[in-house]
Design a protein around this motif. Structure first.
Motif, PDB file in Angstrom:
ATOM      1  N   THR A  86       0.842  -1.196   0.000  1.00  0.00           N
ATOM      2  CA  THR A  86       0.000   0.000   0.000  1.00  0.00           C
ATOM      3  C   THR A  86       0.881   1.251   0.000  1.00  0.00           C
ATOM      4  OG1 THR A  86      -1.893  -0.999   1.071  1.00  0.00           O
ATOM      5  CG2 THR A  86      -1.587   1.338   1.431  1.00  0.00           C
ATOM      6  N   THR A 122       0.435  -3.778   4.236  1.00  0.00           N
ATOM      7  CA  THR A 122       0.503  -2.430   4.802  1.00  0.00           C
ATOM      8  C   THR A 122       1.346  -2.470   6.063  1.00  0.00           C
ATOM      9  OG1 THR A 122      -1.447  -2.827   6.165  1.00  0.00           O
ATOM     10  CG2 THR A 122      -1.826  -1.768   4.044  1.00  0.00           C
ATOM     11  N   GLN A 129      -5.802  -1.194   3.217  1.00  0.00           N
ATOM     12  CA  GLN A 129      -5.674  -2.449   2.463  1.00  0.00           C
ATOM     13  C   GLN A 129      -6.759  -2.597   1.397  1.00  0.00           C
ATOM     14  OE1 GLN A 129      -5.406  -5.637   5.364  1.00  0.00           O
ATOM     15  NE2 GLN A 129      -3.274  -5.132   5.754  1.00  0.00           N
ATOM     16  N   THR A 132      -6.426  -0.253  -1.549  1.00  0.00           N
ATOM     17  CA  THR A 132      -5.324  -0.657  -2.432  1.00  0.00           C
ATOM     18  C   THR A 132      -5.757  -1.838  -3.309  1.00  0.00           C
ATOM     19  OG1 THR A 132      -3.728   0.080  -0.789  1.00  0.00           O
ATOM     20  CG2 THR A 132      -2.925  -1.423  -2.483  1.00  0.00           C
ATOM     21  N   SER A 170      -4.358  -9.932   2.475  1.00  0.00           N
ATOM     22  CA  SER A 170      -3.531  -8.797   2.854  1.00  0.00           C
ATOM     23  C   SER A 170      -2.688  -9.217   4.044  1.00  0.00           C
ATOM     24  CB  SER A 170      -4.408  -7.590   3.207  1.00  0.00           C
ATOM     25  OG  SER A 170      -5.329  -7.953   4.217  1.00  0.00           O
TER      26      SER A 170
END
Ligand SMILES: Cc1cc2nc3c(=O)[nH]c(=O)nc-3n(C[C@H](O)[C@H](O)[C@H](O)COP(=O)(O)O)c2cc1C
Length: 211
Positions: A86, A122, A129, A132, A170
Motif C-alpha cells: 500500500t 501495509t 488495504q 489498495t 492482505s
C-alpha cells in the motif's frame, strides 16, 4: 487465441512489487497455492522500481526475488494475481507503471475472460488495504478479466486479527516491516492462489469450448 505459448504448460502469473519483502512473502504463498492445483503452474514475476532520474537504467535481473515480468508473461497467462504494498491507500507506482504499458494487450483483448485477483501489505492494520486492493481491481476490469477475491468459506477470514479481506489477501507488516505472515494470512494467501488456479483451469476450458 491460445492461453499460453505453445511450448509452455498453462500457468497463472503472480505479478508483484515489493520493496521490503512483505508483499513478496504473500506472493510466494499464493504461488504455492496455485502450484498445488494439478494442471496449472505458477509463474512469479516482479517489476523494477521507478526512478525520478530519467537516465537510470535497471539491471536486467533483480538482485533478489522473482525476475522482471514481460508483456508476454502476462499475455500468455491463464490467470493473474497482482500484488502491491500500500502506498497512501493505493497501489505502488512501479506496478502501476507496468500496468500502464499493457495497452496492446487491452487492444487485442488478450486478458478477456481470464480470472484475476489481488493482494497487498501495509504497515498498519487500517492503513488502506481494501482501497489498495480495489485500486488494482480497476485496471483488471478494464482488461475484461473476471475478478475473484476470497470467499468466507475460508474461515480464517472470520478469525484473523491481522490481514485478510474478501477483496484479496492482505498482510499487516508492522511499522518496521518485520512482522512475518501469520497463520491466517498464510492460509488465506495459499487458498487464494489455489482458487485462482482452479478458476483459470475452468475458464480456460470454457474459452476452449466456445471456439
Ligand atoms: C510512500 C509510502 C507510502 C505508504 N503508505 C502506506 C499507507 O497508506 N498505509 C500503510 O499502512 N502503510 C503504508 N506504507 C507502508 C507499506 O505499505 C508497508 O511497509 C508494506 O508492508 C511494504 O510492503 P513490502 O515489504 O512488500 O515493500 C507506505 C510506505 C511508503 C514507502
Amino acid at each position: 487465441m491460445p492461453a499460453q505459448s505453445p511450448s509452455d504448460r498453462p500457468y497463472v502469473l503472480i505479478l508483484y512489487y515489493s520493496r521490503f519483502g512483505a508483499t513478496r512473502a504473500l506472493a510466494e504463498r499464493l504461488s504455492a497455492g496455485a502450484a498445488s492445483i494439478a494442471g496449472m503452474d505458477a509463474r512469479l514475476r516482479t517489476v523494477p522500481p521507478v526512478s525520478p532520474t530519467c537516465e537510470a537504467v535497471d539491471p536486467e535481473v533483480p538482485s533478489e526475488g522473482a525476475v522482471y515480468a514481460s508483456l508476454d508473461d502476462l499475455r500468455h497467462a491463464s490467470g493473474l494475481a497482482l500484488g502491491s504494498p500500500t502506498r497512501f491507500g493505493n497501489m505502488a507506482a512501479p506496478l502501476k507503471y507496468f500496468i500502464d504499458s499493457t495497452s496492446e494487450l487491452w487492444l487485442s483483448g488478450a486478458l478477456i475472460d481470464k480470472p484475476a485477483t489481488a493482494f497487498t501489505s501495509t504497515s498498519s492494520l487500517h492503513g488502506g488495504q481494501e482501497t489498495t486492493l480495489v485500486s488494482m481491481l480497476l485496471p483488471l476490469l478494464h482488461h475484461g478479466m473476471v475478478y475473484a477475491g476470497v470467499p468466507y468459506s475460508e474461515t480464517a477470514l472470520m478469525h484473523t486479527q491481522g490481514g485478510g479481506t474478501p477483496y484479496g489477501v492482505s498482510h499487516v507488516a508492522g511499522t518496521r516491516s518485520d512482522r512475518p505472515l501469520d497463520e491466517h494470512e498464510r492460509e488465506l494467501a495459499f487458498a487464494q492462489g489455489a482458487r485462482l488456479a482452479r478458476l483459470a483451469l475452468a475458464l480456460e476450458k470454457s474459452r476452449g469450448d466456445k471456439s
